[in-house]
Design a protein around this motif. Structure first.
Motif, PDB file in Angstrom:
ATOM      1  N   ALA A 409       0.827  -1.204   0.000  1.00 20.64           N
ATOM      2  CA  ALA A 409       0.000   0.000   0.000  1.00 20.64           C
ATOM      3  C   ALA A 409       0.867   1.262   0.000  1.00 20.64           C
ATOM      4  N   LEU A 410       0.322   2.319  -0.613  1.00 20.70           N
ATOM      5  CA  LEU A 410       1.003   3.611  -0.677  1.00 20.70           C
ATOM      6  C   LEU A 410       0.370   4.592   0.311  1.00 20.70           C
ATOM      7  N   ASN A 417       6.768  10.781  -3.632  1.00 23.94           N
ATOM      8  CA  ASN A 417       7.407  10.493  -4.914  1.00 23.94           C
ATOM      9  C   ASN A 417       8.499   9.437  -4.700  1.00 23.94           C
ATOM     10  N   TYR A 418       8.557   8.490  -5.628  1.00 21.45           N
ATOM     11  CA  TYR A 418       9.557   7.442  -5.565  1.00 21.45           C
ATOM     12  C   TYR A 418      10.468   7.536  -6.792  1.00 21.45           C
ATOM     13  N   GLU A 419      11.755   7.460  -6.557  1.00 22.40           N
ATOM     14  CA  GLU A 419      12.731   7.398  -7.642  1.00 22.40           C
ATOM     15  C   GLU A 419      13.197   5.950  -7.752  1.00 22.40           C
ATOM     16  N   LEU A 420      12.724   5.262  -8.790  1.00 20.06           N
ATOM     17  CA  LEU A 420      13.024   3.850  -8.970  1.00 20.06           C
ATOM     18  C   LEU A 420      14.182   3.695  -9.951  1.00 20.06           C
ATOM     19  N   VAL A 421      15.058   2.772  -9.664  1.00 20.73           N
ATOM     20  CA  VAL A 421      16.175   2.472 -10.558  1.00 20.73           C
ATOM     21  C   VAL A 421      16.017   1.024 -11.012  1.00 20.73           C
ATOM     22  N   VAL A 422      15.765   0.852 -12.318  1.00 17.82           N
ATOM     23  CA  VAL A 422      15.642  -0.469 -12.918  1.00 17.82           C
ATOM     24  C   VAL A 422      17.004  -0.836 -13.501  1.00 17.82           C
ATOM     25  N   THR A 435      20.961   0.912 -16.614  1.00 20.03           N
ATOM     26  CA  THR A 435      19.912   1.307 -15.670  1.00 20.03           C
ATOM     27  C   THR A 435      18.969   2.307 -16.320  1.00 20.03           C
ATOM     28  N   ALA A 436      17.785   2.337 -15.798  1.00 19.15           N
ATOM     29  CA  ALA A 436      16.783   3.341 -16.195  1.00 19.15           C
ATOM     30  C   ALA A 436      16.121   3.841 -14.924  1.00 19.15           C
ATOM     31  N   THR A 437      15.985   5.138 -14.831  1.00 11.91           N
ATOM     32  CA  THR A 437      15.383   5.747 -13.643  1.00 11.91           C
ATOM     33  C   THR A 437      13.937   6.130 -13.935  1.00 11.91           C
ATOM     34  N   LEU A 438      13.045   5.704 -13.057  1.00  6.92           N
ATOM     35  CA  LEU A 438      11.628   6.020 -13.181  1.00  6.92           C
ATOM     36  C   LEU A 438      11.216   6.867 -11.982  1.00  6.92           C
ATOM     37  N   SER A 439      10.527   7.929 -12.262  1.00  8.27           N
ATOM     38  CA  SER A 439       9.978   8.769 -11.199  1.00  8.27           C
ATOM     39  C   SER A 439       8.488   8.484 -11.091  1.00  8.27           C
ATOM     40  N   VAL A 440       8.093   7.885  -9.985  1.00  9.55           N
ATOM     41  CA  VAL A 440       6.689   7.509  -9.769  1.00  9.55           C
ATOM     42  C   VAL A 440       6.093   8.477  -8.754  1.00  9.55           C
ATOM     43  N   GLU A 441       5.170   9.278  -9.233  1.00 15.09           N
ATOM     44  CA  GLU A 441       4.498  10.240  -8.359  1.00 15.09           C
ATOM     45  C   GLU A 441       3.238   9.615  -7.783  1.00 15.09           C
ATOM     46  N   VAL A 442       3.036   9.821  -6.492  1.00 13.13           N
ATOM     47  CA  VAL A 442       1.848   9.296  -5.808  1.00 13.13           C
ATOM     48  C   VAL A 442       0.795  10.396  -5.765  1.00 13.13           C
ATOM     49  N   ALA A 443      -0.361  10.127  -6.367  1.00 11.94           N
ATOM     50  CA  ALA A 443      -1.448  11.108  -6.404  1.00 11.94           C
ATOM     51  C   ALA A 443      -2.246  11.058  -5.101  1.00 11.94           C
ATOM     52  N   ASP A 444      -2.659  12.225  -4.656  1.00  8.67           N
ATOM     53  CA  ASP A 444      -3.362  12.327  -3.379  1.00  8.67           C
ATOM     54  C   ASP A 444      -4.795  11.840  -3.491  1.00  8.67           C
ATOM     55  N   VAL A 445      -5.254  11.189  -2.438  1.00  7.87           N
ATOM     56  CA  VAL A 445      -6.653  10.787  -2.263  1.00  7.87           C
ATOM     57  C   VAL A 445      -7.121  11.399  -0.948  1.00  7.87           C
ATOM     58  N   ASN A 446      -8.354  11.846  -0.930  1.00 13.05           N
ATOM     59  CA  ASN A 446      -8.864  12.528   0.265  1.00 13.05           C
ATOM     60  C   ASN A 446      -9.138  11.508   1.371  1.00 13.05           C
ATOM     61  N   ASP A 447      -8.071  11.107   2.063  1.00 15.81           N
ATOM     62  CA  ASP A 447      -8.191  10.120   3.134  1.00 15.81           C
ATOM     63  C   ASP A 447      -7.835  10.687   4.505  1.00 15.81           C
ATOM     64  N   ASN A 448      -7.661  11.989   4.595  1.00 16.34           N
ATOM     65  CA  ASN A 448      -7.362  12.614   5.882  1.00 16.34           C
ATOM     66  C   ASN A 448      -8.329  13.767   6.137  1.00 16.34           C
ATOM     67  N   ALA A 449      -9.031  13.682   7.248  1.00 16.27           N
ATOM     68  CA  ALA A 449      -9.921  14.775   7.619  1.00 16.27           C
ATOM     69  C   ALA A 449      -9.101  15.901   8.247  1.00 16.27           C
ATOM     70  N   PRO A 450      -9.587  17.140   8.163  1.00 13.47           N
ATOM     71  CA  PRO A 450      -8.880  18.237   8.860  1.00 13.47           C
ATOM     72  C   PRO A 450      -8.821  17.954  10.358  1.00 13.47           C
ATOM     73  N   THR A 451      -7.719  18.295  10.969  1.00 16.21           N
ATOM     74  CA  THR A 451      -7.544  18.068  12.409  1.00 16.21           C
ATOM     75  C   THR A 451      -7.146  19.366  13.098  1.00 16.21           C
ATOM     76  N   PHE A 452      -7.685  19.552  14.298  1.00 16.90           N
ATOM     77  CA  PHE A 452      -7.323  20.698  15.127  1.00 16.90           C
ATOM     78  C   PHE A 452      -6.227  20.289  16.101  1.00 16.90           C
ATOM     79  N   ALA A 453      -5.485  21.287  16.571  1.00 14.95           N
ATOM     80  CA  ALA A 453      -4.382  21.005  17.492  1.00 14.95           C
ATOM     81  C   ALA A 453      -4.899  20.427  18.809  1.00 14.95           C
TER      82      ALA A 453
END
Length: 806
Positions: A409-410, A417-422, A435-453
């Protein structure tokens, strides 16, 4: 190409157009197509053969990719047919290789699938035989005996198979015939066989036409002109030890590397026996990759060898003596090129599904990776792996094709962001890698509610604040990104007494600033408790609440208030008869006052205003009790009427003051008894009148209560006959409403019905409250408004509280 050849080629093409076939095996689809096919030529129904519906080709982003062959083939997305898109030249693609195929990757997404398609390119007879020279010259001594053989340079054909199978014919003549090679190696070298002895004086030169025809239908031909010069007698040819030599050479051999030393001998003597060496040709391609020393016969490398281009070279060597005429001998050197691990693997990423949503399930394919190594054998075997240790892995799908798969899971909030080296590494020695470098960006999902201190904040606000003043700022943090982290604030609406919460406070949607919309009054509202909601802009949105407890701090904005005369024995203007016979310390009157403020602001003190004539008054006032008592025995000289001014002062900053006027009439003992008797009679009559009023009041209350009970019973019966609802089961609580003005009667009535199966009858709660009470009385009657340090001096009502449960 002749006209008959064109017509034959067309017939062959038409016969092959519909021969494209396919078969499945090991996850592949195979087709075949003739080279030089026209644009639009049908290859196969690729969508149908792959089990794909035509309607899903466009939505699933169906595409065909080929790393090496560009856009030779294309797919019609309307009918799913694979067709020829541009000219296919088999010789350009595969050279003289017996097998020639185009490898296609068919990629469909949503979900991602990869198919491998092999399209075999069939050879057609589109290349005629070609001789390396337009003419060849042969020097033949007249002394040559019949059946002597003279090697010829053959033709080459770029086609393969039957189309490259060459046959030769020689023009009619009386001296020579054509002889095909009979050695074990199938070469294209030919020989002229002498049928009849030559006579230079009769025939000094003979012109022959050599024709080469391939095995295509129709056959294509090529010709070369042969010129035979008949030489005078030099009757011994140079002879090599072998007619053929075989040499193995590594492809990474440097220039000038020694290959072989040839030796030819001539049995003649003198100049006729001196031999020089030369190369006739180097095949294939005729490139000067090798040189030979004309005096000692050493063959050396003259260029760059490449196993991946050519694996075998044929070198024709001629040894010529210096006789007159010169004689020549021939041999062939076969140079086999051995593979060296000189090509690193190549890594190609053909498809990426980026960015990757952080809620992507494990085992989802993220990217497709292909590796290739142009070496052969173990040098061309490649392993592929991924670094560093991350939530991804590489799985092999087919030969040198891999899939980049999500392994766990991500969480974008942890790693965005993950920098993968194949890494692809071959098995050669020494091993080569790429080698080949792949940049895998993780897109945000609304899984965190706003929190107060913190879940709750306590705010202190002074009363009488200006309208619209800023009293607090709430701030919530959302760990998501972009619109998922865009927080807006709003009030959780509720009722505060008889009014809506939004009439007291508001919150700015963007900044979270909380404003008081109107001046707050401590005497009306000591504590305002409410919730603010923070909501993000994700889909679906998430929210959380924080509780604000706003304490309204008291200010000294209320002056002491004198209670009316006759209530509790004191008042603002007190008239009191005092007997002259009372002694010192006798209480003759009492001033009572209250303060609507609280704390020190409501702590009252009393002091007597000195008389204007400077005379010392026989009376004093208790500092905190307001009781007026004598300081000495009264004399006949004291004025019969004493006018006292009592200053009632609170302890606020600055203090507020109220003045009470007390008039005392000094009388003798007899007169005081008469006045006392008359007042007793009037008090008794007043009490009788009060009893009559109370009787009527009790009768009225009973009548109203009976009517209310009857109404509630009828209502309960009707509600219980209907099916229960959720709102009917909500708990009911009495609500406390604080007084807004001191001395007034306030009541709060809240009626809630509970009609639930098995829960008893509904209730109606009526609570009536007296004004703010002193601390002592407040404790005795169960009050809830005691404040430390307050000193309340006011009348006690005859009915402190009334609670009626029906």
């Amino acid at each position: 190409m002749s006209g008959s050849g064109d017509q034959g080629a067309r017939c062959l093409l038409l016969s092959l157009l519909l021969l494209a076939s396919w078969e499945t095996g090991s996850g592949q689809v195979h087709y075949s197509v003739p080279e030089e096919a026209k644009h639009g030529t049908f290859v196969g129904r690729i969508a149908q053969d792959l089990g794909l519906e035509l309607t899903e080709l466009v939505p699933r982003l169906f595409r065909v990719a080929s790393e090496d062959y560009g856009d030779l083939l294309e797919v019609n997305l309307q009918n799913g047919i694979l067709f020829v898109n541009s000219r296919i030249d088999r010789e350009e693609l595969c050279g003289r290789s017996a097998e020639c195929s185009i490898h296609l990757e068919v990629v469909v997404e949503r979900p991602l699938q990869v198919f491998h398609v092999e399209v075999e390119v069939k050879d057609i007879n589109d290349n005629p035989p070609v001789f390396s020279l337009k003419e060849q010259k042969l020097l033949i001594s007249e002394s040559k005996q019949p059946d002597s053989r003279f090697p010829l340079e053959g033709a080459s054909d770029a086609d393969v198979g039957e189309n490259a199978l060459l046959t030769y014919s020689l023009s009619q003549n009386e001296f020579f015939s054509l002889e095909l090679p009979t050695n074990s190696k199938q070469t294209n070298r030919l020989s002229l066989a002498l049928k009849k002895s030559l006579d230079r004086e009769k025939t000094p030169e003979i012109s022959l036409l050599l024709t080469a025809a391939d095995g295509g239908k129709p056959a294509l031909t090529g010709t070369v002109q042969l010129y035979v010069h008949v030489l005078d007698t030099n009757d011994n040819d140079p002879e090599f030890e072998q007619s053929e030599y075989k040499v193995k050479l590594m492809e990474n051999a440097a220039s000038e590397t020694f290959v072989i030393k040839l030796n030819a001998t001539d049995r003649d003597e003198g100049i006729n026996g001196e031999v020089t060496y030369s190369m006739l040709s180097v095949k294939p391609g005729g490139k000067p990759l090798f040189t030979i020393d004309e005096t000692n016969g050493e063959v050396r490398v003259n260029g760059t060898l490449d196993y991946e281009k050519t694996k075998l070279y044929e070198i024709a060597v001629q040894a010529t003596d210096k006789g007159n005429p010169p004689m020549a001998g021939h041999c062939t050197v076969w140079v086999e090129i051995l593979d060296a691990n000189d090509n690193a693997p190549e890594v190609t990423v053909t498809s990426l599904s980026l960015p990757v949503p952080e809620d992507t399930q494990p085992s989802t394919v993220i990217a497709l990776i292909s590796v290739a190594d142009r070496d052969s054998g173990v040098n061309g075997q490649v392993i592929c792996y991924l670094t560093p240790k991350i939530p991804f892995k590489i799985t092999s799908t087919f030969k040198n094709y891999y899939s980049l798969v999500l392994d766990s899971a991500l969480d974008r909030e942890s790693v965005a962001n993950y920098e993968l080296v194949v890494t692809a590494r071959d098995l050669g020695s020494p091993s080569l890698s790429a080698t080949a470098t792949l940049s895998v960006e993780v897109a945000d999902v609304n899984d965190n509610a706003p929190t107060f201190a913190q879940p709750e904040y306590t705010v202190f606000v002074k009363e009488n604040n200006p309208p619209g003043c800023h009293i607090f700022t709430v701030s919530a943090r959302d760990l998501d990104a972009q619109e998922n982290a865009l927080v807006s604030y709003s009030l959780v609406e509720r009722r505060v007494g008889e009014r809506a919460l939004s009439s007291y406070v508001s919150v700015h949607a963007e900044s979270g600033k909380v404003f008081a919309l109107q001046p707050l009054d401590h005497e009306e509202l000591e504590l305002l408790q409410f919730q603010v909601s923070a909501r993000d802009a994700g889909v679906p949105p998430l929210s959380s609440n924080v509780t604000l407890q706003v304490f309204v701090l008291d200010e000294n904005d209320n002056a002491p208030l004198l209670l009316p005369p006759g209530v509790g024995g004191g008042g603002g203007a007190v008239n009191q008869l005092v007997s002259r016979s009372v002694g010192a310390g006798h209480v003759v009157a009492k001033v009572r006052a209250v303060d609507a403020d609280s704390g020190y602001n409501a702590w009252l003190s009393y002091e007597l205003q000195p008389a204007g004539d400077g005379a010392r008054s026989p009376f004093r006032v208790g500092l905190y009790t307001g009781e007026i008592s004598t300081t000495r025995n009264l004399d006949e000289v004291d004025e019969p009427r004493q006018l006292l001014l009592v200053l009632v002062k609170d302890h606020g900053e600055p203090a507020l003051v109220t003045t009470a006027t007390v008039q005392l009439s000094l009388v003798d003992n007899g007169q005081a008894s008469k006045i006392s008797s008359r007042m007793s009679i009037e008090a008794a009559e007043s009490k009788l009148a009060l009893v009559d009023v109370n009787v009527y009041l009790i009768i009225a209350i009973c009548a109203v209560s009976s009517l209310l009970v009857l109404t509630l019973l009828l209502y309960t019966a009707l509600r219980c006959s209907a099916p229960p609802t959720e709102s009917a089961c909500a708990p009911a609580k009495p609500v406390l409403v604080c007084p807004s003005a001191v001395g007034s009667w306030l009541y709060s009535q809240q009626r809630r019905q509970r009609v639930c199966s098995g829960e008893g009858p509904p209730k109606t709660d009526l609570m009536a409250f007296s004004p703010s009470l002193p601390p002592g009385l407040d404790r005795e009657d169960g009050g809830e408004r005691q404040e430390a340090g307050s000193n309340y001096h006011g009348p006690v009502s005859s009915i402190d509280s009334l609670y009626v449960e029906v």
